[in-house]
Design a protein around this motif. Sequence first.
Motif, PDB file in Angstrom:
ATOM      1  N   ASP A  21      41.833  41.403  94.259  1.00  0.00           N
ATOM      2  CA  ASP A  21      41.801  41.416  95.723  1.00  0.00           C
ATOM      3  C   ASP A  21      43.214  41.414  96.301  1.00  0.00           C
ATOM      4  O   ASP A  21      43.451  41.950  97.373  1.00  0.00           O
ATOM      5  N   ARG A  22      44.141  40.786  95.563  1.00  0.00           N
ATOM      6  CA  ARG A  22      45.500  40.660  96.093  1.00  0.00           C
ATOM      7  C   ARG A  22      46.493  40.624  94.929  1.00  0.00           C
ATOM      8  O   ARG A  22      46.314  39.867  93.972  1.00  0.00           O
ATOM      9  N   VAL A  23      47.529  41.447  95.012  1.00  0.00           N
ATOM     10  CA  VAL A  23      48.566  41.518  93.975  1.00  0.00           C
ATOM     11  C   VAL A  23      49.935  41.387  94.641  1.00  0.00           C
ATOM     12  O   VAL A  23      50.172  41.971  95.710  1.00  0.00           O
ATOM     13  N   LEU A  24      50.815  40.633  94.001  1.00  0.00           N
ATOM     14  CA  LEU A  24      52.188  40.480  94.496  1.00  0.00           C
ATOM     15  C   LEU A  24      53.148  41.205  93.561  1.00  0.00           C
ATOM     16  O   LEU A  24      53.174  40.938  92.358  1.00  0.00           O
ATOM     17  N   ILE A  25      53.935  42.127  94.121  1.00  0.00           N
ATOM     18  CA  ILE A  25      54.958  42.850  93.356  1.00  0.00           C
ATOM     19  C   ILE A  25      56.311  42.221  93.667  1.00  0.00           C
ATOM     20  O   ILE A  25      56.701  42.126  94.835  1.00  0.00           O
ATOM     21  N   VAL A  26      57.012  41.775  92.623  1.00  0.00           N
ATOM     22  CA  VAL A  26      58.323  41.148  92.814  1.00  0.00           C
ATOM     23  C   VAL A  26      59.375  41.975  92.091  1.00  0.00           C
ATOM     24  O   VAL A  26      59.467  41.964  90.858  1.00  0.00           O
ATOM     25  N   ASP A  27      60.167  42.718  92.862  1.00  0.00           N
ATOM     26  CA  ASP A  27      61.213  43.567  92.291  1.00  0.00           C
ATOM     27  C   ASP A  27      62.234  43.846  93.383  1.00  0.00           C
ATOM     28  O   ASP A  27      61.865  44.101  94.532  1.00  0.00           O
ATOM     29  N   ASP A  28      63.510  43.816  93.034  1.00  0.00           N
ATOM     30  CA  ASP A  28      64.541  44.013  94.045  1.00  0.00           C
ATOM     31  C   ASP A  28      64.839  45.487  94.312  1.00  0.00           C
ATOM     32  O   ASP A  28      65.673  45.806  95.163  1.00  0.00           O
ATOM     33  N   HIS A  29      64.161  46.392  93.601  1.00  0.00           N
ATOM     34  CA  HIS A  29      64.356  47.825  93.817  1.00  0.00           C
ATOM     35  C   HIS A  29      63.152  48.387  94.581  1.00  0.00           C
ATOM     36  O   HIS A  29      62.013  48.347  94.089  1.00  0.00           O
ATOM     37  N   SER A  30      63.408  48.926  95.774  1.00  0.00           N
ATOM     38  CA  SER A  30      62.318  49.422  96.614  1.00  0.00           C
ATOM     39  C   SER A  30      61.577  50.589  95.974  1.00  0.00           C
ATOM     40  O   SER A  30      60.358  50.723  96.142  1.00  0.00           O
ATOM     41  N   ARG A  37      53.181  50.102  93.935  1.00  0.00           N
ATOM     42  CA  ARG A  37      52.225  50.086  95.043  1.00  0.00           C
ATOM     43  C   ARG A  37      51.326  51.318  94.986  1.00  0.00           C
ATOM     44  O   ARG A  37      50.096  51.217  95.150  1.00  0.00           O
ATOM     45  N   SER A  38      51.929  52.477  94.733  1.00  0.00           N
ATOM     46  CA  SER A  38      51.157  53.716  94.653  1.00  0.00           C
ATOM     47  C   SER A  38      50.117  53.644  93.542  1.00  0.00           C
ATOM     48  O   SER A  38      48.960  54.031  93.724  1.00  0.00           O
ATOM     49  N   ILE A  39      50.516  53.120  92.374  1.00  0.00           N
ATOM     50  CA  ILE A  39      49.596  52.987  91.244  1.00  0.00           C
ATOM     51  C   ILE A  39      48.431  52.066  91.608  1.00  0.00           C
ATOM     52  O   ILE A  39      47.265  52.363  91.341  1.00  0.00           O
ATOM     53  N   LEU A  40      48.746  50.942  92.243  1.00  0.00           N
ATOM     54  CA  LEU A  40      47.709  49.972  92.597  1.00  0.00           C
ATOM     55  C   LEU A  40      46.771  50.518  93.659  1.00  0.00           C
ATOM     56  O   LEU A  40      45.546  50.321  93.596  1.00  0.00           O
ATOM     57  N   LEU A  50      51.041  42.681  98.223  1.00  0.00           N
ATOM     58  CA  LEU A  50      52.177  41.966  98.795  1.00  0.00           C
ATOM     59  C   LEU A  50      53.441  42.365  98.038  1.00  0.00           C
ATOM     60  O   LEU A  50      53.378  42.704  96.853  1.00  0.00           O
ATOM     61  N   GLU A  51      54.579  42.306  98.711  1.00  0.00           N
ATOM     62  CA  GLU A  51      55.836  42.682  98.073  1.00  0.00           C
ATOM     63  C   GLU A  51      56.898  41.615  98.340  1.00  0.00           C
ATOM     64  O   GLU A  51      56.900  40.966  99.385  1.00  0.00           O
ATOM     65  N   ALA A  52      57.799  41.448  97.370  1.00  0.00           N
ATOM     66  CA  ALA A  52      58.942  40.553  97.526  1.00  0.00           C
ATOM     67  C   ALA A  52      60.130  41.166  96.801  1.00  0.00           C
ATOM     68  O   ALA A  52      59.973  41.674  95.690  1.00  0.00           O
ATOM     69  N   ASP A  53      61.309  41.130  97.447  1.00  0.00           N
ATOM     70  CA  ASP A  53      62.489  41.700  96.801  1.00  0.00           C
ATOM     71  C   ASP A  53      63.397  40.632  96.213  1.00  0.00           C
ATOM     72  O   ASP A  53      64.495  40.907  95.746  1.00  0.00           O
ATOM     73  N   SER A  54      62.911  39.378  96.232  1.00  0.00           N
ATOM     74  CA  SER A  54      63.651  38.274  95.633  1.00  0.00           C
ATOM     75  C   SER A  54      62.658  37.216  95.177  1.00  0.00           C
ATOM     76  O   SER A  54      61.497  37.195  95.630  1.00  0.00           O
TER      77      SER A  54
END
Length: 232
Positions: A21-30, A37-40, A50-54
């Motif tokens: 239902d919800r996935v968080l991607i943590v990576d500093d490269h957009s 995100r596209s794959i998901l 959700l996304e986080a760059d740090s």
Amino acid sequence: MNQHATDFEPRLRMNEVPAPDRVLIVDDHSLVRDGLRSILEISFPGCEILEADSFEQALDALEKADEVDLVLLDLNIPDVNRLSGLKQLRADFPSTPVVMVTGVSDPVIMRDALAAGAAGFVPKSLKRQAIVDALRQILMGEIFLPDLETNDSDDARMREDDAIRARIDSLTPQQRIVLGHLVGGLLNKQIAHELSVSMTTVKAHVSAILQKMNVFSRTQAVILANRIGFID
């Protein structure tokens, strides 16, 4: 336990795999975040991403979210040191599977990540479908490690097995008995009946087993136990 991207695909059926239902991607490269995100979005329609760059931003997102089914964590983000981010997530959010998604393919790091409680180790070099299959395997409660096809792979697997045995050896005699019943497929109420103890006691034992084995679910504990042929 760990099936490779080339050999477990036939076992998977779309209607058998729980969709996150919800996935968080943590990576500093957009660009990496955009690719994941596209794959998901294609593979799991309706999933909130959700996304986080740090790492600090990741912790904030997890605190605010009701529940996150998967965290896709880059190994090398600026505000963590190697596996320190993974270890903190496992300590602060023990029921949330954390998948290392990285460009590093080092058997030693994979072993250390598994020992620290990673639910999988997915190289960014994998093809799109292989990444999806790896995530589906993890959602089914298994652990994914890639086939590196190196001379060190057998040694790495032996070290992983030794680490699993050490975790199981840390269990108390009663916890080992409960683990044996889990491996046998018994439910908590059945284990309570077999051992003539309360459900509360069984739940306490199961929680301790998950903590000592550094896993987030009964299924994962059983998979690790089966991997080394555990018989109480």
